[in-house]
Design a protein around this motif. Structure first.
Motif, PDB file in Angstrom:
ATOM      1  N   LEU A  14       5.734 -80.033 -19.444  1.00 26.78           N
ATOM      2  CA  LEU A  14       6.006 -79.242 -20.489  1.00 26.78           C
ATOM      3  C   LEU A  14       7.390 -80.115 -20.633  1.00 26.78           C
ATOM      4  N   LEU A  15       8.503 -80.798 -19.935  1.00 29.47           N
ATOM      5  CA  LEU A  15       9.583 -80.958 -20.855  1.00 29.47           C
ATOM      6  C   LEU A  15      10.124 -82.085 -20.688  1.00 29.47           C
ATOM      7  N   ILE A  60       1.707 -68.405 -28.600  1.00 26.36           N
ATOM      8  CA  ILE A  60       1.509 -68.551 -27.320  1.00 26.36           C
ATOM      9  C   ILE A  60       2.069 -68.133 -26.612  1.00 26.36           C
ATOM     10  N   LEU A  61       3.581 -67.895 -26.751  1.00 26.62           N
ATOM     11  CA  LEU A  61       4.473 -67.490 -26.061  1.00 26.62           C
ATOM     12  C   LEU A  61       4.342 -65.981 -26.298  1.00 26.62           C
ATOM     13  N   ASP A  62       3.879 -65.402 -27.446  1.00 26.81           N
ATOM     14  CA  ASP A  62       3.919 -64.115 -27.831  1.00 26.81           C
ATOM     15  C   ASP A  62       2.380 -64.132 -26.872  1.00 26.81           C
ATOM     16  N   PHE A  63       1.684 -63.997 -26.916  1.00 25.78           N
ATOM     17  CA  PHE A  63       0.752 -63.617 -26.383  1.00 25.78           C
ATOM     18  C   PHE A  63       0.883 -63.698 -24.726  1.00 25.78           C
ATOM     19  N   SER A  64       1.901 -64.795 -24.017  1.00 25.74           N
ATOM     20  CA  SER A  64       1.972 -64.347 -22.459  1.00 25.74           C
ATOM     21  C   SER A  64       2.305 -63.480 -22.558  1.00 25.74           C
ATOM     22  N   PHE A 105       9.351 -69.527 -22.233  1.00 22.83           N
ATOM     23  CA  PHE A 105       7.692 -70.085 -21.811  1.00 22.83           C
ATOM     24  C   PHE A 105       8.423 -70.206 -20.481  1.00 22.83           C
ATOM     25  N   ILE A 106       9.093 -71.084 -20.575  1.00 26.67           N
ATOM     26  CA  ILE A 106       9.236 -71.935 -19.174  1.00 26.67           C
ATOM     27  C   ILE A 106       9.898 -70.462 -18.117  1.00 26.67           C
ATOM     28  N   ALA A 111       9.535 -66.723 -13.440  1.00 31.83           N
ATOM     29  CA  ALA A 111       9.887 -65.177 -12.999  1.00 31.83           C
ATOM     30  C   ALA A 111       9.161 -64.962 -11.796  1.00 31.83           C
ATOM     31  N   PRO A 112      10.257 -64.101 -10.830  1.00 27.25           N
ATOM     32  CA  PRO A 112       9.916 -63.862  -9.224  1.00 27.25           C
ATOM     33  C   PRO A 112       8.706 -63.526  -9.324  1.00 27.25           C
TER      34      PRO A 112
END
Length: 157
Positions: A14-15, A60-64, A105-106, A111-112
């Protein structure tokens, strides 16, 4: 299987440029007067592509992350009508927001305790891994179009 190596690979794809240029590289140093130019036989400007990437990535971020996600109208809500940004501030905001939302998003991937393959309780079986690949694929595709438009406009090295 959720592994740190899988998350690391997604993050790097992604980066980093890998087999293509990054979004940041594609829009860097683009002359302001070319942001809204629509080359002959092309359907859109670089501005419209940048905004499309920003809008779609946010969707996509919002959906996720949002159990109350509401779909936006396809394709109308995903593409700006105006061919040029209103001003330099609008351009900078859009480019900066793409980077900011990508890092957000990343953060979901990192996230733990995240399970990349657990379907979201909303949607139709989508999961975070799928959304990461979708985001990567979509942004890469349109970043390539930005480069092609820059070439057509004589503004690519």
């Amino acid at each position: 299987m959720n592994t740190p190596a899988l998350v690391k690979s997604l993050k790097e794809m992604l980066l980093k440029a890998n087999a293509h240029v990054t979004f940041g590289d594609a829009v860097q140093s683009l002359p302001a007067n070319l942001r809204g130019e629509v080359p002959a036989k092309m359907p859109y400007s670089i501005w419209q592509l940048v905004e499309h990437i920003r809008i779609t990535q946010f969707d996509i971020l919002d959906f996720s992350r949002n159990p109350d996600y509401k779909e936006i109208e396809w394709p109308k809500a995903y593409w700006p009508e105006e061919t040029s940004p209103a001003d330099d501030a609008a351009w900078k905001h859009s480019v900066t927001q793409v980077d900011k939302d990508l890092h957000t998003f990343i953060g979901l991937l990192e996230a733990p305790g995240v399970d990349l393959f657990s379907p979201f309780p909303w949607g139709n079986g989508q999961h975070l891994f799928r959304e990461a690949v979708l985001l990567l694929d979509h942004t890469s595709y349109h970043t390539g179009e930005i480069v092609a438009l820059r070439r057509a406009l004589g503004a690519w090295h």
